[in-house]
Every structure is written in structure tokens, then in C-alpha cells.
Design an enzyme around this catalytic site. Structure first.
Site, PDB file in Angstrom:
ATOM      1  N   ASP A  31     -12.832  -0.640  -1.732  1.00 13.42           N
ATOM      2  CA  ASP A  31     -12.549  -1.932  -2.355  1.00 13.42           C
ATOM      3  C   ASP A  31     -13.371  -1.988  -3.629  1.00 13.42           C
ATOM      4  O   ASP A  31     -14.427  -1.361  -3.714  1.00 13.42           O
ATOM      5  CB  ASP A  31     -12.957  -3.086  -1.406  1.00 13.42           C
ATOM      6  N   ASN A  32     -12.895  -2.745  -4.627  1.00 13.60           N
ATOM      7  CA  ASN A  32     -13.712  -2.911  -5.846  1.00 13.60           C
ATOM      8  C   ASN A  32     -14.216  -4.345  -5.988  1.00 13.60           C
ATOM      9  O   ASN A  32     -14.729  -4.711  -7.032  1.00 13.60           O
ATOM     10  CB  ASN A  32     -12.928  -2.494  -7.101  1.00 13.60           C
ATOM     11  N   PHE A  81      -3.828  -2.706   1.134  1.00 14.01           N
ATOM     12  CA  PHE A  81      -3.944  -4.149   0.900  1.00 14.01           C
ATOM     13  C   PHE A  81      -4.362  -4.452  -0.546  1.00 14.01           C
ATOM     14  O   PHE A  81      -4.405  -5.621  -0.933  1.00 14.01           O
ATOM     15  CB  PHE A  81      -5.067  -4.746   1.776  1.00 14.01           C
ATOM     16  N   SER A 125       5.676  -8.910   1.333  1.00 12.83           N
ATOM     17  CA  SER A 125       5.617 -10.373   1.381  1.00 12.83           C
ATOM     18  C   SER A 125       7.003 -10.970   1.534  1.00 12.83           C
ATOM     19  O   SER A 125       7.992 -10.444   0.998  1.00 12.83           O
ATOM     20  CB  SER A 125       4.984 -10.863   0.077  1.00 12.83           C
ATOM     21  N   ALA A 126       7.041 -12.114   2.196  1.00 16.19           N
ATOM     22  CA  ALA A 126       8.303 -12.849   2.352  1.00 16.19           C
ATOM     23  C   ALA A 126       8.805 -13.361   1.009  1.00 16.19           C
ATOM     24  O   ALA A 126       9.943 -13.833   0.922  1.00 16.19           O
ATOM     25  CB  ALA A 126       8.074 -14.025   3.293  1.00 16.19           C
ATOM     26  N   TYR A 150       4.194 -10.925  -9.644  1.00 13.85           N
ATOM     27  CA  TYR A 150       3.568 -10.562  -8.365  1.00 13.85           C
ATOM     28  C   TYR A 150       4.643 -10.202  -7.333  1.00 13.85           C
ATOM     29  O   TYR A 150       4.584  -9.147  -6.694  1.00 13.85           O
ATOM     30  CB  TYR A 150       2.701 -11.719  -7.833  1.00 13.85           C
ATOM     31  N   LYS A 154       5.971  -6.442  -5.224  1.00 13.27           N
ATOM     32  CA  LYS A 154       6.223  -6.184  -3.794  1.00 13.27           C
ATOM     33  C   LYS A 154       7.603  -5.554  -3.606  1.00 13.27           C
ATOM     34  O   LYS A 154       7.777  -4.608  -2.833  1.00 13.27           O
ATOM     35  CB  LYS A 154       6.121  -7.486  -2.987  1.00 13.27           C
TER      36      LYS A 154
END
Ligand code: NAD
Ligand code: WQD
Length: 338
Positions: A31-32, A81, A125-126, A150, A154
Site C-alpha cells: 500500500d502507499n 484493492f 463495483s455496482a 472512476y 471499473k
């Protein structure tokens, strides 16, 4: 089995790491901290009672990621993620979103191929359904061109993973999350929004905590029973468990297709007002709110058909709205004390 969790210090990642450790997986996190805090790693250790391997690294940095894979032998699965997730911000900074969310994907997929990883689990994502004409939405429902950059990352990411799995031995699963909320029952892990929250539940908890003056409910003139918009809220711990189930399915060779997509929700839709009432009841509090105009880009109603996740994946949400609201508030109260 060793699993790389990219973005494992984040909201959903941290809860997933806890479930993976409980499930006996060997977890390595990168992770950053672009949208998370290092103290979360200590809290994962406290909750799980296990040691943790962590490397601070930007997944879009290809050289750093390749060196990491060269050192970390035997990674058998990747959970991706590591994305930026603010829908509104993505409209103002499209290139930053495409760059972060897609370059990270390219790099992880390249590593999967080069280092024989085998299994790839992706946070979708939905949002890819937009305002569906038929509800609830199944995985076969049309995927529309999302309004936000965004959302588009996805949709594009799903297509890229599908094509890569078609051309290689890589197994892939995309989980389409509905509206994740709530926190770990320990109150040590939860959502950490930077600045003013975009999402409903952190806005509610911050209002109840006095950090925000009042909640604006965006739109009370929707074509729903109480006029407010309806979503499928899913407890983050249930969501985390879906990742363990999906990983076991892929790694256990149980997939029917090399690339699969699952809706991860409860299958039940609640209106914004119902969520507010549930929060008040679960925590014996009154929330200051007002009705405001609709938010641009919002859809009226969206909830999942979870038949495929229930019957094929073998996962089902167990926690209800009361648990989501109770745990979210406990987490918020804990934050105030730190
Ligand atoms: P989050 O911001 O809490 O977690 C993402 C983590 O990834 C953070 O710790 C961040 O620091 C890290 N990260 C981002 N870019 C990185 C990079 N280039 N290199 C290394 N680390 C990086 O978000 P979350 O809510 O846990 O979401 C996790 C995933 O689920 C994201 O892909 C998000 O788009 C997706 N998702 C979230 C929701 C939601 O409502 N929370 C809904 C659907 C899908
Ligand atoms: C839920 C409802 C708002 C805040 C977003 C992304 C989606 C996914 C999940 C990542 C809506 C209303 C909200 C507030 C409100 N994320 N609301 N007042 O918009 O369904 O989904 O998060 O993939 O892609 O778009 O979630 O929590 O923002 O809103 O009235 O202050 O709450 O209008 O009806 P949304 P949300």
C-alpha cells in the site's frame, strides 16, 4: 497459500486481510497510504493476533513492484484493492484516476503472468450497472458506459481481466460490490474518509459525532416509497468474507469459467431515510438532517440479485442494517478517542 493484497491498508482491504488470516492464508500487503493510515496495520495485527508482512509501495511503480515480486517468492494470488475511489473527484481529475486505477492493474497483471501467480481477484463495483431498467440487477444485466471516470475504470478493468484470462492460464474473479458500510466489531478497523465524506454512512456518523452540522439527503422526490434513493448496503465484514470464498473457489479449481463475475450485496434495498432511521434506532440517537436537491449522477434505485453469489460462489450476506449502523457508530466513537 501466499496472497498479495494490494491496497490492504484500506477500508475493505484491511477487513479482508483479517478474514484471510483467520482462514489460514499467508498474507503480504502493499500500500502507499494514499488513502489510508499506517496505524491500521497495527490494528489488523491486534484483531488477528498474527504477524503481518507489509511493504510500502506504489503499485503504479512498475520497477518497485517487479522487485517486490522477485523478493517475495510463491505468491499464488493477488487481490487488487489499490484504487482511487471518489466518484466526484474522478470527474475533475480523470487522468489521475485512469493512471492510478489502470496502471496498477496492468502492473499487477504483468506480475501475475511473469511470476506465475495463477489467481486474480478484483474489486469491481455496482456502478457498472448505472440506473438499471430491470431490478434487481443480475450479473447478466447490461453494463453501461459509466458516467464517471472512476466507474469507467471499473468497466475497463473487468474487460482487461477477462481478456487476459482468456489468453493465459490466469484465473480471475471480479466482485461487484454494492454499497459497503459498517466496521469491524472490535471497532479497530473501519472507513477512514479523508476530508468531507462522499458516502452516506460516514457522513451520517460524522454528523452524529458533531464533525458535520447536518446530513443533506440528496433528493426526496424519487419514485420510491418515501421519495429517497434506494441502495443495497452490505456490511464490510460480509464483503471481506466474500473474498475468502472467492479465493478458495479459484485456487481450489472450482470455477465453472476461468473468468467469473459476482454481485456482492444483500439483495435488499433500503432508502436513505430508512438508513437514517436504522442508524437512530441502532444507536439510540437523533440525527440532524435536511432534504436537499438530488446529487448529480445519482441513480434512483439499485440493488442486487445475489442468486449467483449465494448458489454458485457459496457466499451469503449474514449481517443486517442494524449491525452496519451499530458497528459504523462504534468505529466513529473510537476514532474520536484517538
Ligand atoms: P480505500 O481507499 O479505503 O482503500 C484503497 C487502498 O489502496 C488504500 O489503502 C490506498 O492507500 C491504496 N492505494 C490506492 N492506490 C494505490 C497505489 N497506486 N499503490 C498502492 N496502494 C494504493 O478504498 P476501499 O473502500 O477499501 O476500496 C477498495 C476497492 O474497492 C477499490 O478498488 C474501490 O474502487 C473498490 N470499491 C469500493 C467501494 C466502496 O464504496 N468503498 C465500492 C465498490 C468498489
Ligand atoms: C448512497 C445514497 C446518495 C451522501 C458510491 C459510488 C459507487 C460505489 C459506492 C465505489 C445516495 C445518498 C449520500 C450524503 C445522501 N463506490 N447520500 N447524502 O452513490 O450509491 O455509490 O459508493 O465503487 O461507485 O458511486 O453511495 O454512499 O455516496 O450514496 O443523501 O451526504 O445516499 O444520494 O442515494 P452511491 P453513497
Amino acid at each position: 497459500m501466499k496472497v498479495l493484497v494490494a491496497g490492504g491498508a484500506g477500508y475493505i482491504g484491511s477487513h479482508t486481510v483479517v478474514e484471510l488470516l483467520a482462514g489460514g492464508f499467508d498474507v503480504v500487503i502493499v500500500d502507499n497510504f494514499i488513502n489510508s493510515e499506517p496505524f491500521i496495520l497495527d490494528n489488523i495485527r491486534k484483531v488477528s493476533g498474527k504477524s503481518l508482512s507489509f511493504t510500502e509501495l506504489d503499485v503504479t511503480d512498475k520497477n518497485a513492484l517487479f522487485s517486490f515480486f522477485e523478493k517475495e517468492k510463491d505468491i499464488a494470488a493477488i487481490i487488487h484493492f489499490a484504487a482511487l475511489k471518489a466518484v466526484g473527484e474522478s470527474g475533475h481529475q480523470p487522468l489521475r484516476y485512469y493512471q492510478n486505477n489502470l496502471v496498477s492493474l496492468f502492473n499487477l497483471l504483468e506480475c501475475a503472468e511473469k511470476f506465475n501467480v495463477g489467481n486474480f481477484l478484483f474489486s469491481s463495483s455496482a456502478t457498472v450497472y448505472g440506473q438499471a431498467e430491470v431490478l434487481p440487477v443480475t450479473e447478466q444485466s447490461p453494463v453501461i458506459a459509466p458516467e464517471s471516470p472512476y466507474g469507467n475504470t471499473k468497466k475497463i478493468a473487468e474487460e482487461i481481466i477477462r481478456d487476459v484470462t482468456k489468453a493465459t492460464n490466469l484465473r480471475g474473479i471480479c466482485l461487484r460490490y454494492f454499497n459497503p458500510c459498517g466496521a469491524h466489531s472490535s471497532a479497530l478497523l473501519g472507513e477512514l474518509p479523508r476530508g468531507v465524506p462522499n458516502n452516506l454512512v460516514p457522513y451520517i456518523t460524522q454528523t452524529a459525532a458533531g464533525l458535520r452540522q447536518k446530513l443533506s439527503i440528496y433528493g426526496n422526490d424519487y419514485n420510491t416509497p418515501d421519495g429517497t434513493a434506494i441502495r443495497d448496503y452490505i456490511h464490510v465484514v460480509d464483503l471481506a468474507k466474500a473474498h475468502v470464498t472467492a479465493l478458495n473457489r479459484m485456487a481450489g479449481g472450482k470455477q465453472k469459467e476461468q473468468f467469473e463475475i459476482y454481485n456482492i450485496g444483500t439483495g435488499v434495498g433500503y432508502s436513505v431515510l430508512q438508513v437514517v432511521k436504522a442508524f437512530e434506532e441502532a444507536n439510540n440517537l437523533k440525527l440532524n438532517y435536511e432534504f436537499a436537491p438530488r446529487r448529480k449522477g445519482d441513480t434512483e434505485t439499485l440493488y442486487a440479485d445475489t442468486t449467483l453469489a449465494n448458489n454458485e460462489l457459496g457466499w451469503k450476506a449474514e449481517l443486517g442494517l442494524n449491525d452496519m449502523m451499530g458497528s459504523a457508530w462504534k468505529w466513529q466513537e473510537g476514532l474520536a478517542k484517538t
